[in-house]
Design a protein around this motif. Sequence first.
Motif, PDB file in Angstrom:
ATOM      1  N   MET A  33      51.037  37.571  52.497  1.00 48.55           N
ATOM      2  CA  MET A  33      49.209  36.846  53.070  1.00 48.55           C
ATOM      3  C   MET A  33      48.739  36.805  52.080  1.00 48.55           C
ATOM      4  O   MET A  33      48.328  37.671  51.009  1.00 48.55           O
ATOM      5  N   ARG A  34      48.327  35.451  51.620  1.00 49.79           N
ATOM      6  CA  ARG A  34      47.501  35.831  50.447  1.00 49.79           C
ATOM      7  C   ARG A  34      45.887  34.669  50.265  1.00 49.79           C
ATOM      8  O   ARG A  34      46.608  33.473  50.948  1.00 49.79           O
ATOM      9  N   ASP A  35      45.134  34.993  49.162  1.00 48.52           N
ATOM     10  CA  ASP A  35      44.360  34.494  49.563  1.00 48.52           C
ATOM     11  C   ASP A  35      43.502  34.536  48.295  1.00 48.52           C
ATOM     12  O   ASP A  35      43.674  35.554  47.743  1.00 48.52           O
ATOM     13  N   VAL A  36      42.201  32.808  48.535  1.00 47.29           N
ATOM     14  CA  VAL A  36      41.419  33.682  46.940  1.00 47.29           C
ATOM     15  C   VAL A  36      40.047  32.458  47.622  1.00 47.29           C
ATOM     16  O   VAL A  36      39.263  31.989  47.382  1.00 47.29           O
ATOM     17  N   ASN A  37      39.842  33.363  48.636  1.00 47.12           N
ATOM     18  CA  ASN A  37      38.174  32.898  50.082  1.00 47.12           C
ATOM     19  C   ASN A  37      37.550  33.199  49.631  1.00 47.12           C
ATOM     20  O   ASN A  37      36.776  32.591  50.375  1.00 47.12           O
ATOM     21  N   ASN A  38      37.014  34.692  48.712  1.00 46.06           N
ATOM     22  CA  ASN A  38      35.787  35.401  48.710  1.00 46.06           C
ATOM     23  C   ASN A  38      35.330  34.872  47.498  1.00 46.06           C
ATOM     24  O   ASN A  38      36.397  34.657  46.405  1.00 46.06           O
ATOM     25  N   GLY A  39      33.848  35.246  46.938  1.00 44.58           N
ATOM     26  CA  GLY A  39      33.746  34.401  46.505  1.00 44.58           C
ATOM     27  C   GLY A  39      31.988  34.299  46.163  1.00 44.58           C
ATOM     28  O   GLY A  39      31.339  34.972  47.163  1.00 44.58           O
ATOM     29  N   TYR A  40      31.491  33.747  45.461  1.00 45.70           N
ATOM     30  CA  TYR A  40      30.091  32.986  45.230  1.00 45.70           C
ATOM     31  C   TYR A  40      29.700  31.960  45.494  1.00 45.70           C
ATOM     32  O   TYR A  40      30.640  30.634  45.132  1.00 45.70           O
TER      33      TYR A  40
ATOM     34  N   GLU B 216      40.164  47.579  36.670  1.00 43.63           N
ATOM     35  CA  GLU B 216      38.894  48.395  37.008  1.00 43.63           C
ATOM     36  C   GLU B 216      38.935  48.622  38.576  1.00 43.63           C
ATOM     37  O   GLU B 216      38.712  49.752  39.279  1.00 43.63           O
ATOM     38  N   ASP B 217      39.364  47.005  39.216  1.00 40.24           N
ATOM     39  CA  ASP B 217      38.501  47.031  41.104  1.00 40.24           C
ATOM     40  C   ASP B 217      39.976  46.892  41.322  1.00 40.24           C
ATOM     41  O   ASP B 217      40.386  46.357  42.101  1.00 40.24           O
ATOM     42  N   GLY B 218      41.312  46.325  40.916  1.00 43.63           N
ATOM     43  CA  GLY B 218      42.268  45.715  41.744  1.00 43.63           C
ATOM     44  C   GLY B 218      42.621  44.179  41.848  1.00 43.63           C
ATOM     45  O   GLY B 218      43.058  43.990  43.187  1.00 43.63           O
ATOM     46  N   VAL B 219      41.783  43.774  42.250  1.00 42.61           N
ATOM     47  CA  VAL B 219      41.177  42.317  42.623  1.00 42.61           C
ATOM     48  C   VAL B 219      41.935  40.952  41.325  1.00 42.61           C
ATOM     49  O   VAL B 219      41.754  41.487  39.669  1.00 42.61           O
ATOM     50  N   LEU B 220      43.125  40.095  41.578  1.00 44.66           N
ATOM     51  CA  LEU B 220      43.977  39.626  41.468  1.00 44.66           C
ATOM     52  C   LEU B 220      42.297  38.478  40.610  1.00 44.66           C
ATOM     53  O   LEU B 220      42.040  37.965  40.963  1.00 44.66           O
ATOM     54  N   PRO B 221      43.422  37.832  39.453  1.00 44.61           N
ATOM     55  CA  PRO B 221      42.454  36.951  38.940  1.00 44.61           C
ATOM     56  C   PRO B 221      42.170  35.949  39.765  1.00 44.61           C
ATOM     57  O   PRO B 221      43.775  34.785  40.198  1.00 44.61           O
TER      58      PRO B 221
ATOM     59  N   GLY C 127      41.691  36.925  43.952  1.00 42.90           N
ATOM     60  CA  GLY C 127      42.768  36.030  44.307  1.00 42.90           C
ATOM     61  C   GLY C 127      43.538  37.841  44.830  1.00 42.90           C
ATOM     62  O   GLY C 127      43.165  39.164  44.668  1.00 42.90           O
ATOM     63  N   SER C 128      44.026  37.585  46.606  1.00 46.51           N
ATOM     64  CA  SER C 128      44.683  39.262  47.113  1.00 46.51           C
ATOM     65  C   SER C 128      45.554  38.808  47.390  1.00 46.51           C
ATOM     66  O   SER C 128      45.565  37.552  47.915  1.00 46.51           O
ATOM     67  N   GLY C 129      46.562  40.028  47.532  1.00 45.55           N
ATOM     68  CA  GLY C 129      47.540  39.929  48.482  1.00 45.55           C
ATOM     69  C   GLY C 129      47.620  40.563  49.724  1.00 45.55           C
ATOM     70  O   GLY C 129      46.952  41.704  49.172  1.00 45.55           O
TER      71      GLY C 129
END
Length: 469
Positions: free
Chosen positions: A341-348, A383-388, A176-178
């Motif tokens: 603004m917050r998303d969980v839109n990037n994935g596989y 390691e990458d700052g990506v929210l779970p 996720g991200s904000g």
Amino acid sequence: MKKSMTLLLTLIFVTSALLAGCGGNNNNAGGNNGEAAATNNGGAATNAPATEEPVSTEPFEMTIRHTQVGADKQKRLAILEDVVGKVQEEVPGLTFKLDGVDSDVNRKEKLRGEMAAGNPPEIFDLFGSPDSKIYAKEGKLLDLTPILEELGIQDKFSNLDPFTYEGKIYGLPIGGSGEGFFYNKEYYTSKGWQAPATFAELEQQLADIKADGKVPMAGASKAGWVPLMLANHLWSRYAGPDITAKFATGEAKWNDPNVIKGFAKYKEWVDKGYFKKGELGFEYAEYTTQFTSGEAILMYDGTWKSSVFKPGQSGEGLIGKVGFFNIPAVEGGVGDQTALMRDVNNGYGFSAAAGEDERQLAAVKSFIKNMFNEEMQLRGLVEDGVLPAMKIDQNVLNENITDDLMSEIVAVLNNSASSFPAFDSLVQADVTTEISNIQIQSLIGGQTTPEKMGEALQKIQEEANAAVE
């Protein structure tokens, strides 16, 4: 209402279809054997009847399309490569071919063309809403619902809504991200400043930074999504965090006076020289460099950018010198002025064709099992700052967040009472193209006005809405 880290994202419980089979070609002894390999369940393999045929070790190749390209994504690429190694060990004969492509090119050009031609990679970087639903409706994506249940992780994700179509899951968010402002704490301290508490204070700081001969905000608008991060947040402050979700339903319009105020504020900041001159020709990488070099004092970006400020990364020199804040409340703004603004839109996602091949399906299951687990989610965070994107115990999170910047980011996220997704997950592709490829650059370049921009977008929006009626 404040949220804990584990409730950063809205909880959406998955409605799982209870399917035990692994596809239409698993109705013989070989199929059962393949399933054992697919789940990589050691017990299942050990207990398999002696009469079953051995798993084929004939070499075969699959492609993983990823977007971990560039110096600032090396941590993310390393995580993917570790998963690739594990899957290749578990699935006899498998060799993965890694195909790295810029995320915008992948989403808007390459994958779109491959889907139309019917030849997408077996595993690929997938944008959730609306892309996954479009591809799922066309039968291009593998239904992951039975796989998630088989692996026992169907309830482990915080929010699968962007990847859900008609109750079935067609993709998995990697994190996720904000989005908010990163700021140069060293510069702020030298001025005796703190992160702005009001919008007026923010604007005064921008003016003072400009007067000081510095660039107030990083700017790189060759790709429209970069300036639209900030512009999206501004029109959501003026018109309400839920306004964008109403465009596709016709409940709200792009030429709403409050939306226009957001466009106008962005244009005002452009005209005042708050972004680097010539930014229309700059790529996203330049955006980061302006900030890490100290040329720009502020940078509006996603929380993923925190990975840059780690040892060995391009922003290493700013470790301990970067802060993060949300856009302050706008006077007269509509709705929750703390909304982020917050998303969980990037994935596989995975091609539907992979589900028709026993060995490819085994590889897909192994990939999901090795990529989507607590260990990898914590690696992504640390390691990458990506929210779970998966649910993780608060105590475990607290033990792993030792980075001051990430702690500050989490505090900002927890202090926002609500959130809203980015525009490109809410409106149709034609509208996204219009604002990303034409309107925002025209506004920055002075070829249009906020009012004309709103009218142009509303025209495209109405055409897009009519097309789905």
